[in-house]
Design an enzyme around this catalytic site. Structure first.
Site, mmCIF file in Angstrom:
data_model
loop_
_atom_site.group_PDB
_atom_site.id
_atom_site.type_symbol
_atom_site.label_atom_id
_atom_site.label_comp_id
_atom_site.label_asym_id
_atom_site.label_seq_id
_atom_site.Cartn_x
_atom_site.Cartn_y
_atom_site.Cartn_z
ATOM 1 N N CYS A 39 29.331 51.087 42.700
ATOM 2 C CA CYS A 39 30.638 50.453 42.551
ATOM 3 C C CYS A 39 31.235 50.833 41.195
ATOM 4 O O CYS A 39 30.501 51.148 40.245
ATOM 5 C CB CYS A 39 30.476 48.933 42.652
ATOM 6 S SG CYS A 39 31.984 47.979 42.326
ATOM 7 N N SER A 41 32.393 48.870 39.090
ATOM 8 C CA SER A 41 31.897 47.938 38.077
ATOM 9 C C SER A 41 30.523 48.359 37.564
ATOM 10 O O SER A 41 30.176 48.105 36.403
ATOM 11 C CB SER A 41 31.850 46.507 38.624
ATOM 12 O OG SER A 41 31.023 46.427 39.754
ATOM 13 N N HIS A 44 31.269 50.721 34.817
ATOM 14 C CA HIS A 44 31.715 50.012 33.618
ATOM 15 C C HIS A 44 30.531 49.370 32.888
ATOM 16 O O HIS A 44 30.458 49.395 31.657
ATOM 17 C CB HIS A 44 32.746 48.952 33.983
ATOM 18 C CG HIS A 44 34.124 49.507 34.209
ATOM 19 N ND1 HIS A 44 34.970 49.828 33.176
ATOM 20 C CD2 HIS A 44 34.780 49.816 35.353
ATOM 21 C CE1 HIS A 44 36.110 50.296 33.667
ATOM 22 N NE2 HIS A 44 36.026 50.295 34.984
ATOM 23 N N HIS A 57 24.844 46.025 43.490
ATOM 24 C CA HIS A 57 25.201 44.774 44.162
ATOM 25 C C HIS A 57 25.802 45.008 45.541
ATOM 26 O O HIS A 57 26.125 44.059 46.242
ATOM 27 C CB HIS A 57 26.163 43.943 43.295
ATOM 28 C CG HIS A 57 27.463 44.627 42.993
ATOM 29 N ND1 HIS A 57 27.629 45.442 41.905
ATOM 30 C CD2 HIS A 57 28.658 44.604 43.633
ATOM 31 C CE1 HIS A 57 28.873 45.897 41.887
ATOM 32 N NE2 HIS A 57 29.513 45.406 42.933
ATOM 33 N N ILE A 162 37.957 50.052 46.991
ATOM 34 C CA ILE A 162 38.542 48.745 47.273
ATOM 35 C C ILE A 162 39.919 48.899 47.915
ATOM 36 O O ILE A 162 40.272 48.168 48.844
ATOM 37 C CB ILE A 162 38.626 47.898 45.986
ATOM 38 C CG1 ILE A 162 37.219 47.554 45.492
ATOM 39 C CG2 ILE A 162 39.420 46.617 46.232
ATOM 40 C CD1 ILE A 162 36.403 46.696 46.437
#
Length: 315
Positions: A39, A41, A44, A57, A162
Site C-alpha cells: 500500500c 502507506s 510512507h 495490512h 484507491i
C-alpha cells in the site's frame, strides 16, 4: 519463518519466530498468508523510518481448516464510546492496534490475528486476489460517506489503487463515473472498469483519491455548487483551501478506513464487490512477486516510472 520488516538497511526479509510461539494467543488464529499487497502507506512508513512490526495490512490467506479468508487489519477496542456508537473506524485507541503498522502484519509466511478480524471469502473470490479486499473496503467506505451516488455524476481524481477501487465501487452502486488521471496505464485501468477518462464540467460528487494540493484543487474546480467533495486519499502533507470552496458551498466529507454502513459490514461488502467486478483484479494488480523479492517490490512500488499500480507479494 520469513517476515518483511523495515530495518536500518531498508526493507528486508528476516527470519522470525513462528506466531504460535507468542505468549498471548487467546482468541486468536494463525493465518497462512497467500497474498499481501503493498500500500502507499507502507511506502510512507518505510520512508519515515518506522520499524518494528512486520509490514503488510492488505492480506489474505487460509486458516488451519482450509477456510480462505481476508483479514481486516483494523482492530478497534470495541468498548469506547465511538465503537459503541457503531463508528469503529473512529475508535479512540484503534491506532494502537493495526496489523502491519504496530502489530505484525501479513508480509510473512504466517501471522497471528484476532479471530474477529478474519472474514471468510464468498464463493468466486480467489484467495490469491483477496489482498485487494482491504483497499476496496477503504474505497467503499469513502463512496458510502458521499453517497448515495446511484444515477449521479461522479468524478474520481487519481487513478492509483484507491482511486481505481473508488471507480469500481461507484460504478457498482450505479453512478456515472469519470476518472481524472494523467498516467496512461492508470487511465486505461479506469476505462477497463467502465469509467470515462478526463474531467469536463461539473460533477455532483467528486472524490479526491490522490491527497495532494493539485488533486484537491482539481476536485474543487469540478465540484458543482452545493456538491460534495469526498477526501479519500491520504493527505500526508497539508493542503490549502481557497475561497471557491465557500462560494460553491461545497460539502467536504473525509473518510478513514471502514466500518458499518446501514448495518452492513463494509469489509465483507467489499469482498462481495470483488466477486461482482471480475475485471477489478486484472485492472489493479500489475505485478505479483515472491516474498523473498520484497525489497525489490518496494523499490518498484516507490518508483513512479516503473508503471506499477498494485504489487502483490505471494509467499
Amino acid at each position: 519463518m520469513r517476515a518483511v520488516r523495515n530495518t536500518d538497511s531498508g526493507v528486508r526479509v528476516l527470519h522470525v519466530p513462528e506466531p504460535e510461539t507468542l505468549a498471548d494467543t487467546a482468541g486468536k488464529v494463525v493465518v497462512d498468508v497467500v497474498s499481501t499487497a503493498i500500500c502507499g502507506s507502507d511506502l510512507h512508513m518505510v520512508a519515515a523510518g518506522m520499524q518494528g512490526a512486520t509490514l503488510g495490512h492488505e492480506f489474505a490467506g487460509t486458516l488451519a481448516d482450509g477456510t480462505a479468508v481476508a483479514v481486516r487489519p483494523q482492530a478497534p477496542c470495541g468498548a469506547c464510546d465511538l465503537c459503541a456508537a457503531g463508528h469503529r473506524q473512529l475508535c479512540r485507541t484503534g491506532g494502537e492496534r493495526m496489523y502491519g503498522v504496530n502489530l505484525d502484519g501479513g508480509m510473512a509466511d504466517r501471522v497471528l490475528v484476532d479471530s474477529a478480524m478474519v472474514f471468510p471469502l464468498p464463493d468466486g473470490v480467489d484467495v490469491r486476489d483477496a489482498a485487494v479486499v482491504e483497499p476496496l473496503a477503504v474505497a467503499l467506505h469513502g463512496v458510502n460517506r458521499v453517497g448515495p451516488v446511484t444515477g449521479r455524476r461522479v468524478l474520481v481524481v487519481g487513478g492509483g489503487p484507491i482511486g481505481l477501487c473508488a471507480v469500481a465501487c461507484a460504478r457498482h452502486a450505479g453512478a456515472d463515473v469519470t476518472l481524472a488521471e494523467p498516467q496512461r496505464n492508470r487511465a486505461e485501468a479506469g476505462e477497463a472498469l467502465g469509467a470515462r477518462v478526463g474531467a469536463s464540467g461539473e460533477y455532483d460528487v467528486v472524490i479526491d483519491a490522490a491527497g495532494v494540493q493539485s488533486s484537491f484543487d482539481l476536485a474543487v474546480e469540478h465540484t458543482c455548487p452545493g456538491g460534495t467533495l469526498g477526501l479519500l486519499g491520504s493527505f500526508w502533507t497539508p493542503v490549502s483551501m481557497n475561497v471557491l470552496v465557500q462560494m460553491k458551498e461545497i460539502g467536504i466529507v473525509p473518510a478513514f478506513t471502514y466500518g458499518h454502513h446501514h448495518g452492513v459490514e463494509e469489509f465483507a461488502a467489499a469482498a462481495e464487490i470483488l466477486r461482482d467486478v471480475p475485471g477489478l483484479v486484472q485492472a489493479l494488480v500489475t505485478h505479483r512477486v515472491g516474498l523473498d523479492d520484497a525489497a525489490e517490490a518496494f523499490a518498484r512500488a516507490a518508483d513512479p516510472s516503473a508503471g506499477a499500480i498494485k504489487i502483490v507479494l505471494m509467499p
